[in-house]
Design a protein around this motif. Structure first.
Motif, PDB file in Angstrom:
ATOM      1  N   ASN A 202       0.853  -1.193   0.000  1.00 36.54           N
ATOM      2  CA  ASN A 202       0.000   0.000   0.000  1.00 36.54           C
ATOM      3  C   ASN A 202       0.885   1.238   0.000  1.00 36.54           C
ATOM      4  O   ASN A 202       1.097   1.879   1.028  1.00 36.54           O
ATOM      5  CB  ASN A 202      -0.894   0.017   1.250  1.00 36.54           C
ATOM      6  CG  ASN A 202      -2.130  -0.817   1.072  1.00 36.54           C
ATOM      7  OD1 ASN A 202      -2.543  -1.101  -0.053  1.00 36.54           O
ATOM      8  ND2 ASN A 202      -2.742  -1.211   2.180  1.00 36.54           N
TER       9      ASN A 202
ATOM     10  N   LYS B  62      -7.433   3.913  -5.564  1.00 38.47           N
ATOM     11  CA  LYS B  62      -7.520   2.857  -4.549  1.00 38.47           C
ATOM     12  C   LYS B  62      -7.104   3.385  -3.166  1.00 38.47           C
ATOM     13  O   LYS B  62      -7.831   3.250  -2.187  1.00 38.47           O
ATOM     14  CB  LYS B  62      -6.646   1.669  -4.980  1.00 38.47           C
ATOM     15  CG  LYS B  62      -6.832   0.433  -4.115  1.00 38.47           C
ATOM     16  CD  LYS B  62      -5.791   0.305  -3.052  1.00 38.47           C
ATOM     17  CE  LYS B  62      -6.083  -0.790  -2.066  1.00 38.47           C
ATOM     18  NZ  LYS B  62      -5.015  -1.022  -1.120  1.00 38.47           N
TER      19      LYS B  62
ATOM     20  N   ASN C  29      -8.593   2.864   1.028  1.00 38.16           N
ATOM     21  CA  ASN C  29      -7.761   2.941   2.234  1.00 38.16           C
ATOM     22  C   ASN C  29      -8.139   4.133   3.113  1.00 38.16           C
ATOM     23  O   ASN C  29      -8.065   4.043   4.342  1.00 38.16           O
ATOM     24  CB  ASN C  29      -6.275   2.969   1.868  1.00 38.16           C
ATOM     25  CG  ASN C  29      -5.827   1.638   1.296  1.00 38.16           C
ATOM     26  OD1 ASN C  29      -5.484   1.540   0.128  1.00 38.16           O
ATOM     27  ND2 ASN C  29      -5.881   0.592   2.088  1.00 38.16           N
TER      28      ASN C  29
ATOM     29  N   HIS D 233     -11.342   2.983   4.777  1.00 37.54           N
ATOM     30  CA  HIS D 233     -11.042   1.879   5.680  1.00 37.54           C
ATOM     31  C   HIS D 233     -10.398   2.410   6.970  1.00 37.54           C
ATOM     32  O   HIS D 233     -10.779   2.012   8.085  1.00 37.54           O
ATOM     33  CB  HIS D 233     -10.050   0.944   4.980  1.00 37.54           C
ATOM     34  CG  HIS D 233     -10.369  -0.500   5.133  1.00 37.54           C
ATOM     35  ND1 HIS D 233      -9.610  -1.475   4.545  1.00 37.54           N
ATOM     36  CD2 HIS D 233     -11.337  -1.164   5.796  1.00 37.54           C
ATOM     37  CE1 HIS D 233     -10.113  -2.656   4.845  1.00 37.54           C
ATOM     38  NE2 HIS D 233     -11.156  -2.487   5.593  1.00 37.54           N
TER      39      HIS D 233
ATOM     40  N   ARG E 114      -3.645  -0.152  11.927  1.00 39.35           N
ATOM     41  CA  ARG E 114      -2.248  -0.341  12.366  1.00 39.35           C
ATOM     42  C   ARG E 114      -1.327   0.760  11.818  1.00 39.35           C
ATOM     43  O   ARG E 114      -1.543   1.285  10.730  1.00 39.35           O
ATOM     44  CB  ARG E 114      -1.732  -1.723  11.918  1.00 39.35           C
ATOM     45  CG  ARG E 114      -1.598  -1.885  10.403  1.00 39.35           C
ATOM     46  CD  ARG E 114      -1.264  -3.308   9.998  1.00 39.35           C
ATOM     47  NE  ARG E 114      -1.393  -3.489   8.557  1.00 39.35           N
ATOM     48  CZ  ARG E 114      -1.352  -4.660   7.940  1.00 39.35           C
ATOM     49  NH1 ARG E 114      -1.185  -5.765   8.638  1.00 39.35           N
ATOM     50  NH2 ARG E 114      -1.475  -4.734   6.626  1.00 39.35           N
TER      51      ARG E 114
ATOM     52  N   ARG F 185       2.371   6.137  10.025  1.00 39.57           N
ATOM     53  CA  ARG F 185       2.467   5.974   8.560  1.00 39.57           C
ATOM     54  C   ARG F 185       1.204   6.513   7.895  1.00 39.57           C
ATOM     55  O   ARG F 185       1.259   7.231   6.904  1.00 39.57           O
ATOM     56  CB  ARG F 185       2.682   4.486   8.244  1.00 39.57           C
ATOM     57  CG  ARG F 185       2.624   4.146   6.764  1.00 39.57           C
ATOM     58  CD  ARG F 185       3.165   2.745   6.489  1.00 39.57           C
ATOM     59  NE  ARG F 185       2.471   1.659   7.149  1.00 39.57           N
ATOM     60  CZ  ARG F 185       1.411   1.017   6.640  1.00 39.57           C
ATOM     61  NH1 ARG F 185       0.941   1.358   5.462  1.00 39.57           N
ATOM     62  NH2 ARG F 185       0.842   0.027   7.302  1.00 39.57           N
ATOM     63  N   LYS F 186       0.069   6.176   8.478  1.00 34.51           N
ATOM     64  CA  LYS F 186      -1.201   6.563   7.844  1.00 34.51           C
ATOM     65  C   LYS F 186      -1.474   8.066   7.945  1.00 34.51           C
ATOM     66  O   LYS F 186      -2.301   8.589   7.200  1.00 34.51           O
ATOM     67  CB  LYS F 186      -2.351   5.739   8.446  1.00 34.51           C
ATOM     68  CG  LYS F 186      -2.210   4.291   7.983  1.00 34.51           C
ATOM     69  CD  LYS F 186      -3.229   3.335   8.479  1.00 34.51           C
ATOM     70  CE  LYS F 186      -2.992   1.999   7.773  1.00 34.51           C
ATOM     71  NZ  LYS F 186      -3.052   0.831   8.570  1.00 34.51           N
TER      72      LYS F 186
HETATM   73  O1  LIG Z   1      -2.007  -2.582   5.087  1.00 41.46           O
HETATM   74  P1  LIG Z   1      -2.051  -1.168   5.632  1.00 41.46           P
HETATM   75  O2  LIG Z   1      -1.475  -0.132   4.733  1.00 41.46           O
HETATM   76  O3  LIG Z   1      -1.608  -1.061   7.039  1.00 41.46           O
HETATM   77  O4  LIG Z   1      -3.549  -0.768   5.741  1.00 41.46           O
HETATM   78  C1  LIG Z   1      -4.558  -1.651   5.900  1.00 41.46           C
HETATM   79  C2  LIG Z   1      -5.207  -1.521   4.584  1.00 41.46           C
HETATM   80  O5  LIG Z   1      -4.714  -2.452   3.644  1.00 41.46           O
HETATM   81  C3  LIG Z   1      -5.709  -3.309   3.296  1.00 41.46           C
HETATM   82  O6  LIG Z   1      -5.458  -4.398   4.099  1.00 41.46           O
HETATM   83  C4  LIG Z   1      -5.783  -3.696   1.907  1.00 41.46           C
HETATM   84  O7  LIG Z   1      -5.894  -2.639   1.036  1.00 41.46           O
HETATM   85  C5  LIG Z   1      -6.953  -2.626   3.614  1.00 41.46           C
HETATM   86  O8  LIG Z   1      -7.763  -3.611   4.115  1.00 41.46           O
HETATM   87  C6  LIG Z   1      -6.596  -1.564   4.593  1.00 41.46           C
HETATM   88  O9  LIG Z   1      -7.150  -0.360   4.188  1.00 41.46           O
END
Ligand SMILES: O=P(O)(O)OC[C@H]1O[C@](O)(CO)[C@@H](O)[C@@H]1O
Ligand SMILES: NC(=O)C1=CN([C@@H]2O[C@H](COP(=O)(O)OP(=O)(O)OC[C@H]3O[C@@H](n4cnc5c(N)ncnc54)[C@H](O)[C@@H]3O)[C@@H](O)[C@H]2O)C=CC1
Length: 386
Positions: free
Chosen positions: A122, A212, A217, A220, A295, A299-300
């Motif tokens: 991602n 995407k 994301n 989510h 998680r 980073r997010k």
């Molecule tokens: O894997 P990351 O970047 O920690 O974030 C979790 C995200 O990745 C995913 O697992 C897949 O795109 C999503 O379910 C979620 O938005």
């Protein structure tokens, strides 16, 4: 055709490894989890539950596994046609040196066949970032050969694959949603583009990557943070909460307005894309923890990631951002002692101020008017008044 895939985790086994194997590619997984490696190397197969309205269990066959710290990695890179990764953004720099050693061994062995490398993480242009790390370990006189023989192909990967507990105790079993999308930049391949069902080569990758990352994301992450804030353990339960759903849909729409302006997406189709994502979050066959999806909040909350980048887009095009701000405030409120970055985030706020910590993490200027709005939302959440 042969592939070496780093990361035999959820996406590795449940998505990329499966698609490659289904296409007749011989896949060798490289991982650090010795138990998983041993199982894969002795059974050469594993089950994937594809769950939706009609669930099926498919067996991925003819695979192998090695430890990614073993010198064998170089031997594989010297001979395979494809290297893929699904290890997590923070791990790419750690495996770069062994990939570089493999490239050196490939050159030394006189193998001039094309090799393509695809990081499936991602990240925005994650393979290009991976290349920068690999190049650090290559001698200068190899750079031209690398540019001519090795394709660094950026990609976007979309399939929700949470960790699942097997009823039979099989550590290799993985459970995936029916939906999957693997988009690759067709302009970056060296040699022929491999024909892999489910891998879609495009010449406008950035539109797909941003669509995407800054829709699925973004939504989510906000579902996760608001769910966690409300003591809701799963993404499904969180998105079924009307208040959370309204904010998540609103945030995806705000981000969507930016994407529509930037990439000229059809607004009706983009709204349908958002609605489809909401239904994927609701999937009753997947148990996905809000803590998994939330998680690594630092980073997010980074400038190029799913929360801040869409916000920057709303400044660029002068668009509304109220729901994105709520999502960012919820991320700043994320307190989870099982998550190192959540601990670090809480410490940064405690040791300075919300404002200073947020501006440091997001790289947003402290005089930007959204900073005080985020501060107010954050305080309301801290005081349970949101
Ligand atoms: O894997 P990351 O970047 O920690 O974030 C979790 C995200 O990745 C995913 O697992 C897949 O795109 C999503 O379910 C979620 O938005
Ligand atoms: N799970 C999902 O639904 C999705 C995840 N992604 C992305 O895919 C990537 C992987 O995510 P997951 O599969 O969920 O994580 P995961 O934690 O299930 O898998 C990561 C794997 O990498 C392995 N690993 C760690 N260090 C390693 C090293 N040095 N060498 C080789 N292997 C190593 C781990 O042992 C683990 O098996 C991440 O970038 C994630 O953002 C993208 C889309 C969906």
């Amino acid at each position: 055709m042969q592939a070496l895939h780093f990361g035999a985790g959820n996406i590795g086994r449940g998505f990329i490894g499966k698609l490659l194997s289904d296409a007749g590619v011989h896949v060798t997984f490289a991982d650090v989890n010795q138990q998983v490696i041993d199982e894969l190397a002795s059974r050469h197969q594993y089950p994937v539950n594809v769950v939706g309205e009609q669930s099926v269990c498919e067996i991925v066959k003819n695979v192998d596994a090695i430890n990614s710290t073993s010198p064998k990695v170089s031997d594989y890179i010297a001979k395979v046609d494809l290297v893929t990764t699904a290890v997590g953004p923070q791990i790419l720099a750690r495996i770069a040196q062994s990939v570089a050693q493999g490239i050196i061994a490939r050159h030394a062995s006189g193998n001039n066949a094309p090799l393509n490398i695809i990081a499936c993480e991602n990240m925005v242009r994650g393979t290009s970032q991976f290349k920068q790390e690999i190049v650090k370990y290559l001698p200068d006189d190899l750079h031209q050969w690398v540019n001519e023989h090795i394709g660094f192909v950026d990609s976007a990967v979309d399939r929700i694959v949470p960790p699942a507990t097997s009823k039979t105790g099989d550590i290799l079993e993985v459970t995936v949603e029916t939906f999957s999308e693997w988009i690759v930049d067709k302009t970056q391949f060296i040699g022929e583009i491999p024909q892999i069902k489910g891998m879609e080569p495009v010449d406008n990758l950035m539109a797909f990557v941003e669509r995407k990352l800054f829709t699925l994301n973004t939504g989510h992450a906000i579902t996760a943070y608001l769910g966690f804030y409300n003591n809701i353990a799963t993404i499904r339960d969180a998105i079924l909460n009307d208040k959370i759903r309204k904010i998540v849909r609103g945030a995806m729409e705000e981000s969507g307005q930016v994407l529509i302006k930037r990439y000229h997406f059809d607004p009706v189709k983009h709204q349908a894309y958002i609605e489809k994502i909401l239904s994927r979050f609701e999937n009753p066959y997947l148990h996905d923890d809000t803590a998994r999806v939330g998680r690594q909040p630092l980073r997010k909350l980074g400038r190029g990631d799913r929360l801040i980048k869409p916000l920057l887009g709303t400044f660029e095009y002068q668009l509304g951002n109220q729901n994105l701000l709520i999502g960012i405030a919820a991320a700043l409120n994320y307190r989870n002692n099982d998550d190192e970055q959540a601990i670090d985030l809480a410490n940064q706020i405690a040791n300075s101020s919300l404002k200073q910590a947020f501006c440091n993490i997001s790289e947003i200027e402290s005089d930007n008017p959204v900073v005080s709005q985020i501060e107010q939302l954050y305080t309301a959440m801290q005081n349970h008044q949101f």
